[in-house]
Design an enzyme around this catalytic site. Structure first.
Site, short mmCIF file in Angstrom:
data_model
loop_
_atom_site.label_atom_id
_atom_site.label_comp_id
_atom_site.label_asym_id
_atom_site.label_seq_id
_atom_site.Cartn_x
_atom_site.Cartn_y
_atom_site.Cartn_z
N GLU A 55 0.83 -1.21 0.00
CA GLU A 55 0.00 0.00 0.00
C GLU A 55 0.86 1.26 0.00
O GLU A 55 0.63 2.20 -0.74
CB GLU A 55 -0.90 0.03 1.24
CG GLU A 55 -1.93 -1.08 1.30
CD GLU A 55 -1.44 -2.35 1.99
OE1 GLU A 55 -0.23 -2.65 1.90
OE2 GLU A 55 -2.27 -3.03 2.60
N CYS A 89 -0.14 1.53 7.41
CA CYS A 89 -0.68 1.87 6.08
C CYS A 89 -2.01 2.58 6.20
O CYS A 89 -2.30 3.50 5.43
CB CYS A 89 -0.81 0.61 5.22
SG CYS A 89 0.79 0.00 4.65
N1 THU Z 1 1.90 -6.67 3.86
C1 THU Z 1 1.54 -5.75 2.91
O1 THU Z 1 2.33 -5.42 2.02
N2 THU Z 1 0.30 -5.24 2.97
C2 THU Z 1 -0.69 -5.66 3.82
O2 THU Z 1 -1.80 -5.17 3.75
C3 THU Z 1 -0.40 -6.68 4.81
C4 THU Z 1 1.03 -7.06 4.95
C5 THU Z 1 3.23 -7.29 3.76
C6 THU Z 1 4.25 -6.88 4.78
C7 THU Z 1 5.16 -8.08 4.76
O3 THU Z 1 6.06 -7.98 3.68
C8 THU Z 1 4.24 -9.25 4.48
O4 THU Z 1 3.07 -8.69 3.91
C9 THU Z 1 3.88 -10.06 5.72
O5 THU Z 1 3.31 -9.26 6.68
#
Ligand code: THU
Length: 131
Positions: A55, A89
């Site tokens: 995000e 986020c």
């Molecule tokens: N993550 C995201 O990129 N967005 C989300 O909405 C949830 C979590 C990523 C962070 C990390 O790289 C992985 O997912 C595990 O948490």
């Protein structure tokens, strides 16, 4: 509005994720008022705390291109339930549009729609005590 193209864009962006540590690739697609779409994916790092969520990568790409009028965000991941943006986020999204619509999708076709107001109530009052 048909949100499927935005979800498809998020799924495609997920393919570029750098997620060797969590094994959890995430994609994001951010729709702006002028119809432009900015993509993001999570970018992890050996120093785990430096990880950037999909995000925030999408927001950074949009802002760097001069766009701040965010209408709608789609995120996609492979999970039983749809993914949900982390607290950080949510706060960064609220900076630009506290009423943003968020579509969360998994790869099995499950989609849920949220308002950022529900995900992060009173987004600005906690920091600067704005009304
Ligand atoms: N993550 C995201 O990129 N967005 C989300 O909405 C949830 C979590 C990523 C962070 C990390 O790289 C992985 O997912 C595990 O948490």
């Amino acid at each position: 509005m048909d949100h499927s193209p935005l979800i498809r864009a998020a799924i495609e962006a997920r393919g570029n994720a750098h997620a060797p540590y969590s094994g959890f690739p995430v994609g994001a697609a951010l729709l702006c008022g002028d119809g432009s779409v900015f993509l993001g994916c999570n970018v992890e790092n050996l120093s785990f705390g430096l990880t950037m969520c999909a995000e925030r990568v999408a927001i950074g790409a949009a802002v760097a291109a001069g766009k701040r009028d965010f209408q709608c965000l789609a995120i996609a991941a492979e999970s039983d339930e749809v993914p949900s943006p982390c607290g950080a986020c949510r706060q960064v999204l609220a900076e630009f549009n506290p009423e943003l619509t968020v579509f969360s999708a998994n790869l099995s076709g499950k989609v849920e729609r949220f308002s950022l107001e529900i995900l992060l109530p009173r987004a600005s009052t906690g920091i600067l005590n704005r009304p």
